[in-house]
Write a protein that holds these residues in place. Structure first.
Motif, PDB file in Angstrom:
ATOM      1  N   GLN A 191     -17.710  65.437  75.864  1.00  0.00           N
ATOM      2  CA  GLN A 191     -16.594  66.114  75.215  1.00  0.00           C
ATOM      3  C   GLN A 191     -16.154  67.388  75.933  1.00  0.00           C
ATOM      4  N   GLU A 200     -11.406  64.247  78.270  1.00  0.00           N
ATOM      5  CA  GLU A 200     -10.644  64.124  77.032  1.00  0.00           C
ATOM      6  C   GLU A 200     -10.358  62.652  76.774  1.00  0.00           C
ATOM      7  N   LEU A 201     -10.694  62.189  75.587  1.00  0.00           N
ATOM      8  CA  LEU A 201     -10.438  60.819  75.202  1.00  0.00           C
ATOM      9  C   LEU A 201      -9.039  60.750  74.594  1.00  0.00           C
ATOM     10  N   VAL A 244     -18.052  59.511  76.390  1.00  0.00           N
ATOM     11  CA  VAL A 244     -17.514  60.495  77.332  1.00  0.00           C
ATOM     12  C   VAL A 244     -17.941  61.885  76.880  1.00  0.00           C
ATOM     13  N   ARG A 294     -18.555  61.815  73.004  1.00  0.00           N
ATOM     14  CA  ARG A 294     -17.696  61.148  72.026  1.00  0.00           C
ATOM     15  C   ARG A 294     -17.881  59.656  72.264  1.00  0.00           C
ATOM     16  N   TRP A 295     -18.195  58.880  71.218  1.00  0.00           N
ATOM     17  CA  TRP A 295     -18.561  57.477  71.358  1.00  0.00           C
ATOM     18  C   TRP A 295     -17.522  56.545  70.753  1.00  0.00           C
ATOM     19  N   ASN A 296     -17.272  55.447  71.446  1.00  0.00           N
ATOM     20  CA  ASN A 296     -16.445  54.335  70.968  1.00  0.00           C
ATOM     21  C   ASN A 296     -17.122  53.045  71.390  1.00  0.00           C
ATOM     22  N   CYS A 337     -19.139  52.961  74.920  1.00  0.00           N
ATOM     23  CA  CYS A 337     -18.629  53.918  75.907  1.00  0.00           C
ATOM     24  C   CYS A 337     -18.733  55.320  75.327  1.00  0.00           C
ATOM     25  N   PHE A 358     -19.850  60.382  81.782  1.00  0.00           N
ATOM     26  CA  PHE A 358     -19.507  59.206  80.982  1.00  0.00           C
ATOM     27  C   PHE A 358     -20.575  58.144  81.136  1.00  0.00           C
TER      28      PHE A 358
END
Length: 86
Positions: free
Chosen positions: A79, A83-84, A77, A57-59, A75, A31
């Protein structure tokens, strides 16, 4: 599990995407959290420079110009590791 949280003071600086990409691969990060990105939005092209193999996976929370020259959080993480949920 390995991660990095960094007050980067601007993710758009010259060489920052390469630095982040290298850090992610060199240290097998699961992450990545960046504070004070100073960006309102992240295009797929911008994220692709940071994550060229699309492993994360981006946010993000956008920087708000009325709050001065700071703000914004990105942020990511991995994949295949995390798990988001929300």
């Amino acid at each position: 599990m390995r991660g990095l949280i960094w007050n980067c003071r601007g993710v758009g600086k010259r060489g920052m995407a390469t630095c982040l990409s290298d850090l992610t691969s060199d240290h097998s990060l699961d992450f990545l959290g960046l504070q004070e990105t100073m960006k309102r939005d992240f295009t797929p092209k911008c994220l692709g420079r940071i994550d060229p193999f699309d492993l994360f996976r981006w946010n993000w929370v956008p920087s708000v110009p009325s709050e001065g020259k700071s703000g914004g959080i990105l942020c990511g993480v991995r994949q295949d590791t995390l798990e988001l949920v929300a």
